[in-house]
Structure formats: structure tokens, C-alpha cells
Design a protein around this motif. Sequence first.
Motif, PDB file in Angstrom:
ATOM      1  N   ASP A  63      15.853  -8.349 -17.331  1.00 61.11           N
ATOM      2  CA  ASP A  63      15.509  -9.746 -17.126  1.00 61.11           C
ATOM      3  C   ASP A  63      15.606 -10.071 -15.654  1.00 61.11           C
ATOM      4  OD1 ASP A  63      17.076 -11.059 -20.149  1.00 61.11           O
ATOM      5  OD2 ASP A  63      15.241  -9.943 -19.817  1.00 61.11           O
ATOM      6  N   ASP A  64      14.740 -10.979 -15.208  1.00 60.54           N
ATOM      7  CA  ASP A  64      14.724 -11.335 -13.805  1.00 60.54           C
ATOM      8  C   ASP A  64      15.883 -12.248 -13.445  1.00 60.54           C
ATOM      9  OD1 ASP A  64      11.222 -11.606 -14.256  1.00 60.54           O
ATOM     10  OD2 ASP A  64      12.323  -9.929 -13.392  1.00 60.54           O
ATOM     11  N   SER A  65      16.329 -13.054 -14.363  1.00 55.02           N
ATOM     12  CA  SER A  65      17.408 -13.991 -14.088  1.00 55.02           C
ATOM     13  C   SER A  65      18.053 -14.391 -15.397  1.00 55.02           C
ATOM     14  CB  SER A  65      16.865 -15.231 -13.369  1.00 55.02           C
ATOM     15  OG  SER A  65      15.957 -15.917 -14.209  1.00 55.02           O
ATOM     16  N   VAL A  67      13.361 -14.806 -23.058  1.00 59.59           N
ATOM     17  CA  VAL A  67      13.035 -13.597 -23.786  1.00 59.59           C
ATOM     18  C   VAL A  67      12.515 -14.008 -25.164  1.00 59.59           C
ATOM     19  CG1 VAL A  67      13.861 -11.376 -24.622  1.00 59.59           C
ATOM     20  CG2 VAL A  67      14.810 -12.344 -22.523  1.00 59.59           C
ATOM     21  N   ASP A  68      11.199 -14.194 -25.238  1.00 60.04           N
ATOM     22  CA  ASP A  68      10.546 -14.613 -26.476  1.00 60.04           C
ATOM     23  C   ASP A  68       9.662 -13.469 -26.932  1.00 60.04           C
ATOM     24  OD1 ASP A  68       9.290 -15.800 -28.555  1.00 60.04           O
ATOM     25  OD2 ASP A  68       8.252 -17.334 -27.380  1.00 60.04           O
ATOM     26  N   LYS A  96       4.374 -12.480 -18.143  1.00 62.78           N
ATOM     27  CA  LYS A  96       3.866 -13.828 -17.885  1.00 62.78           C
ATOM     28  C   LYS A  96       4.338 -14.805 -18.950  1.00 62.78           C
ATOM     29  CE  LYS A  96       1.299 -16.574 -15.361  1.00 62.78           C
ATOM     30  NZ  LYS A  96       1.657 -16.843 -13.950  1.00 62.78           N
ATOM     31  N   VAL A  97       4.248 -14.413 -20.201  1.00 60.94           N
ATOM     32  CA  VAL A  97       4.662 -15.299 -21.303  1.00 60.94           C
ATOM     33  C   VAL A  97       6.170 -15.531 -21.265  1.00 60.94           C
ATOM     34  CG1 VAL A  97       4.799 -15.547 -23.810  1.00 60.94           C
ATOM     35  CG2 VAL A  97       2.719 -14.624 -22.759  1.00 60.94           C
ATOM     36  N   GLN A  98       6.920 -14.498 -20.913  1.00 59.30           N
ATOM     37  CA  GLN A  98       8.380 -14.602 -20.903  1.00 59.30           C
ATOM     38  C   GLN A  98       8.929 -15.173 -19.596  1.00 59.30           C
ATOM     39  OE1 GLN A  98       9.650 -10.604 -21.856  1.00 59.30           O
ATOM     40  NE2 GLN A  98       9.428 -10.932 -24.063  1.00 59.30           N
TER      41      GLN A  98
END
Length: 377
Positions: A38-40, A45-46, A307-309
Motif C-alpha cells: 500500500d502507498d499509505s 484496498v477495495d 487507479k481504483v484503489q
Amino acid sequence: MKPRTTAAAARRCALLLTASLTALSLTACGALGSGDNDDSADARVDYDITVGLLLPDRDTARFEQFDYPLIKERIASQTNKQGEVVYANADGSKEKQSEQFRQMIGRKVDVILVDAVDASAVAPDVRLAKRAGIPVIAYDRLAEGPIDAYVSHDNELVGQVQGRALVNALGEKAQNKKVVMMNGEPADPNTALFKKGALDELDGAVDIAASYDTRKWLPEVAAENMRKALKKVGAGNVAAVYSANDGMAGAVIEELQQAGLSELPPVTGQDADLEAVRRVVSGTQYMTVYKSFLLEATGAADMAVAKVQDRAIQFDALAQDVIDSRSRKGIPAMLVPVVALTRENIEDTVIADGVYTVKDICTPAHADDCAEIGLTG
């Protein structure tokens, strides 16, 4: 529409790649991110996401055989098998693709991957998606309108690889030899990039005796154009043919054979279609450009999920190139390097990467040719 930042670096790195492209190679070239973290802390997270996939036609074998299943598989693996791909093929019709695009918007998909039949015609649909809050990623072909990203190969490099192959095949006296250019569909922005790259190598190095555009990339149109070229130039005077893709190359070769040539001139191609690889084995097609469908498809799927997440860092790591369309500047892009496939490296490219098996290529009709180049198994 030439990349403004890292395209030159990608080309330099492409020269260092082995024939069998790997994700590790692309990471070293700066084309792929190096992890799935994860970036942050607030990254969303979907995994229950829906990706709309719009591909342009069925005439190009790779779209149904490779791109769709690879994207579907990658979306599943990146979303714990919760993600869904809604797929539609336009069968070469820009009107049908527009209808399919709007159906995707109506379904409220989370992101759309579109390989446009017509780059300009798709722009109104891209704008509709934008107003609906649905990001659009242009896949394989650059699309007009407010797209969020672009995933393809270095298409100017594709043309350079094809053009350089012909110059090498023609040898020292290439400058005096007549070459026919069979370009792609003018509405496809990739066509201009392929042509520009090819001309970088051919212009001044050979005599370009005839040049044609090919409506909708149709082999039958290429065949008609090749008949015109043979009449204009003379069958015995055609020293080589630049064909932008494999479907057209097959039609060109058939026309050359019907013209009664005792020895076929070198003909280029692109996409490493199975029939084209067999023609390369038999020596009727000089080369094709192998573009790793796996890396392009998985890169697009990863970008769509990121992009979505809202994983901005992962998205940026994937889209390290920048490209301009006629309607937008500075589009984030992922450009995957390419490889010239010849008789010498079939085993190290499409076979090593699991695209085809020796059995797929070496049918009884090609057994002797396969044995000649040591392709057995």
C-alpha cells in the motif's frame, strides 16, 4: 506524440534485454513498480471492483487469444479473485465500440480499459466517462479525450526495429533497392508512430518506391494495395516490403507468391501471430516484432487496480513515461520494449515466454523447416 521523458532510456534499455522479456527486466528499465505494498495508511484496498475492457477487433489474433484472458487473470490475482472484468469486442466497428463504451458507463464500472477502433471517435465516450467519475486507460492504442493513462509498447521503436531489419537484410547496396511500405489504419495513432520509426531507418537508406495506408488493418486491403505496388514497381523490382503487422504481411506474401517470384523479398510484420511465426520458420516472412502481451496486459491490469484503489505511488511507478495525444498533454504512460523475432531467436522468445509450444509452431507442414533451425521438442 513522442514520449518526452523516458522513451530514449526505454530504447537503450530495450537493447540490453534478452530475447525473453521478463518482469524483472522491465523493473530494471524503470517500467514496472517493484512491489504491491500500500502507498499509505489511507490507501483504499477495495478488491470488489469491476473493470470494463473494450477491445477493437477479432481479426488481430492476439486480442482474443492473449490480451483478454491475461487481463482477466491478472485482475483476479490482484483482487483476491473478487474483481470482475466486463468484456466487449467491437468487431472493427467504431459505432459498436461507442455503444459498448456507453453500456460500461451505464453499468457504473470502476475503470475502463479501451483499445480504440478509432482514436478520435472514442473521445466523446471518454468525456462521458470522465463526467461519470470513471477513469479511462487507453490500452495498446492511444485514444483522444481526457484519458487518465496509456499502456502500450514503444511504438516508434517497433517501426525502427522493422526498418532496421529490412536495411540489414538488403545489405550494402540497400540504397538503390526498391521498398514498398504497407502502413496501417490512418485513424489508429499507432500507425503514425510505426511509420515514423520505420522512416527513421528507411528514409535515405533505401528507395521507397510505393507507400500505402491500409483501411482498418484489413489483409484484403493490403492485398489490393500490394497488387497496385507490383503493377507500379514491377514484381522483379520489389526488393523488400515493410508491412506494419502480421495480418497484412500474410496477404502481402500471398500476392508476392502469386506474382511468380522464384525468391521472395524480405517482409516485416508485427504481433508474432502464430501463422506469422510459422512463416518466419519457413522463411517466407523475414521477421515479426514480438511484443510481450504478458507484460502489456498485466501492466494495464495493475494500473487499473491501482487507479481504483487510489494507490498513487504504485500507479506512478507503473506510469513512468509521458506521452501527448492531440487532445491532451502529459499523459502518464507505460511503454514496454519490443524484440525482433527471427528464425534465430524463436526458442528464446515466444517459446521461452510460453506464448507457443514447439508443437504449436512445428506442424507436419513445417517439420523440415523446424529441424533446419534446430527447433524440436
